[in-house]
Design an enzyme around this catalytic site. Structure first.
Site, PDB file in Angstrom:
ATOM      1  CG  ASN A  53     104.260  -7.060  -4.257  1.00  0.00           C
ATOM      2  OD1 ASN A  53     105.428  -7.302  -3.960  1.00  0.00           O
ATOM      3  ND2 ASN A  53     103.815  -5.843  -4.452  1.00  0.00           N
ATOM      4  CD  GLU A  55     102.849  -4.480  -8.926  1.00  0.00           C
ATOM      5  OE1 GLU A  55     103.351  -3.867  -9.888  1.00  0.00           O
ATOM      6  OE2 GLU A  55     102.546  -3.939  -7.845  1.00  0.00           O
ATOM      7  CB  CYS A  64      98.964  -9.542  -1.916  1.00  0.00           C
ATOM      8  SG  CYS A  64      97.814  -8.233  -2.363  1.00  0.00           S
ATOM      9  CD  GLU A  66     100.242  -9.304   2.504  1.00  0.00           C
ATOM     10  OE1 GLU A  66     100.457  -9.360   1.268  1.00  0.00           O
ATOM     11  OE2 GLU A  66      99.951  -8.252   3.086  1.00  0.00           O
ATOM     12  CB  CYS A  95      94.990  -5.722   0.797  1.00  0.00           C
ATOM     13  SG  CYS A  95      94.819  -7.348   0.027  1.00  0.00           S
ATOM     14  CB  CYS A  98      96.155 -10.444   2.197  1.00  0.00           C
ATOM     15  SG  CYS A  98      96.904 -10.405   0.555  1.00  0.00           S
TER      16      CYS A  98
HETATM   17  N1  THU Z   1     100.129  -5.565  -1.930  1.00  0.00           N
HETATM   18  C1  THU Z   1     100.548  -6.687  -1.265  1.00  0.00           C
HETATM   19  O1  THU Z   1     101.397  -7.437  -1.752  1.00  0.00           O
HETATM   20  N2  THU Z   1      99.989  -6.948  -0.066  1.00  0.00           N
HETATM   21  C2  THU Z   1      99.035  -6.184   0.533  1.00  0.00           C
HETATM   22  O2  THU Z   1      98.451  -6.608   1.509  1.00  0.00           O
HETATM   23  C3  THU Z   1      98.774  -4.849  -0.005  1.00  0.00           C
HETATM   24  C4  THU Z   1      99.120  -4.663  -1.441  1.00  0.00           C
HETATM   25  C5  THU Z   1     100.720  -5.279  -3.234  1.00  0.00           C
HETATM   26  C6  THU Z   1      99.779  -5.403  -4.401  1.00  0.00           C
HETATM   27  C7  THU Z   1     100.443  -4.523  -5.426  1.00  0.00           C
HETATM   28  O3  THU Z   1     101.448  -5.274  -6.092  1.00  0.00           O
HETATM   29  C8  THU Z   1     101.133  -3.445  -4.596  1.00  0.00           C
HETATM   30  O4  THU Z   1     101.212  -3.958  -3.275  1.00  0.00           O
HETATM   31  C9  THU Z   1     100.388  -2.118  -4.587  1.00  0.00           C
HETATM   32  O5  THU Z   1      99.070  -2.305  -4.230  1.00  0.00           O
END
Ligand code: THU
Length: 148
Positions: A53, A55, A64, A66, A95, A98
């Site tokens: 991920n 940000e 994310c 994925e 999520c 994704c």
């Molecule tokens: N996140 C992912 O990378 N993948 C997911 O499927 C769930 C959430 C990340 C997004 C953000 O950087 C952190 O997790 C908290 O939500």
């Protein structure tokens, strides 16, 4: 009628994917959530694309782990997704966004969720995580029905 043939993995493939996802998790850029995610995506070519991920100070611009792996695969010409391992602190699930993005390129792919120690918390077909998913086939059927 639904069709669902899970892509089955060997123990070695599963372990390798989880290990790759654990390595990718180390590159996560997570100054806001402190919740690193690593992913490793296996395609039909046998290639593995990793992701983490990434940000952003504008929170909505976050991508994310994925989806990082997914766009790496597609942008390298690999569009046939077979399996993905997702590693989080607590072995959490991908999520909704994704799930939808993965469904586009691998409606029958396998999803593995694991924690940072490599402990698998869930493994199964993406179609279990995204029931009655909407994908390219459904869109094409609808367009045909409309006579386009
Ligand atoms: N996140 C992912 O990378 N993948 C997911 O499927 C769930 C959430 C990340 C997004 C953000 O950087 C952190 O997790 C908290 O939500």
């Amino acid at each position: 009628m639904t069709t669902s043939h899970t892509v089955s993995l060997s123990d070695e493939q599963r372990r390798h994917l989880v290990d790759q996802a654990r390595s990718a998790q180390a590159y996560a850029y997570v100054p806001y959530s402190q919740y690193p995610v690593g992913a490793a995506l296996l395609t039909a070519s046998g290639a593995i694309y990793t992701g983490c991920n990434v940000e952003n100070a504008s929170f909505g611009a976050t991508i994310c782990g994925e989806r990082t792996a997914a766009v790496k695969a597609v942008s390298a010409g690999d569009q046939d997704f077979r399996a993905i391992a997702v590693v989080t602190r607590n072995g959490a699930s991908p999520c909704g966004i994704c799930r939808q993005v993965l469904y586009e390129f691998g409606p029958e792919m396998t999803v593995i969720m694991a924690d940072e120690a490599g402990q698998i918390s869930w493994e199964g077909p993406l179609s279990d995580l995204l029931l009655h998913g909407f994908g390219p086939k459904k869109l094409a059927q609808g367009q045909k029905a409309a006579g386009e």
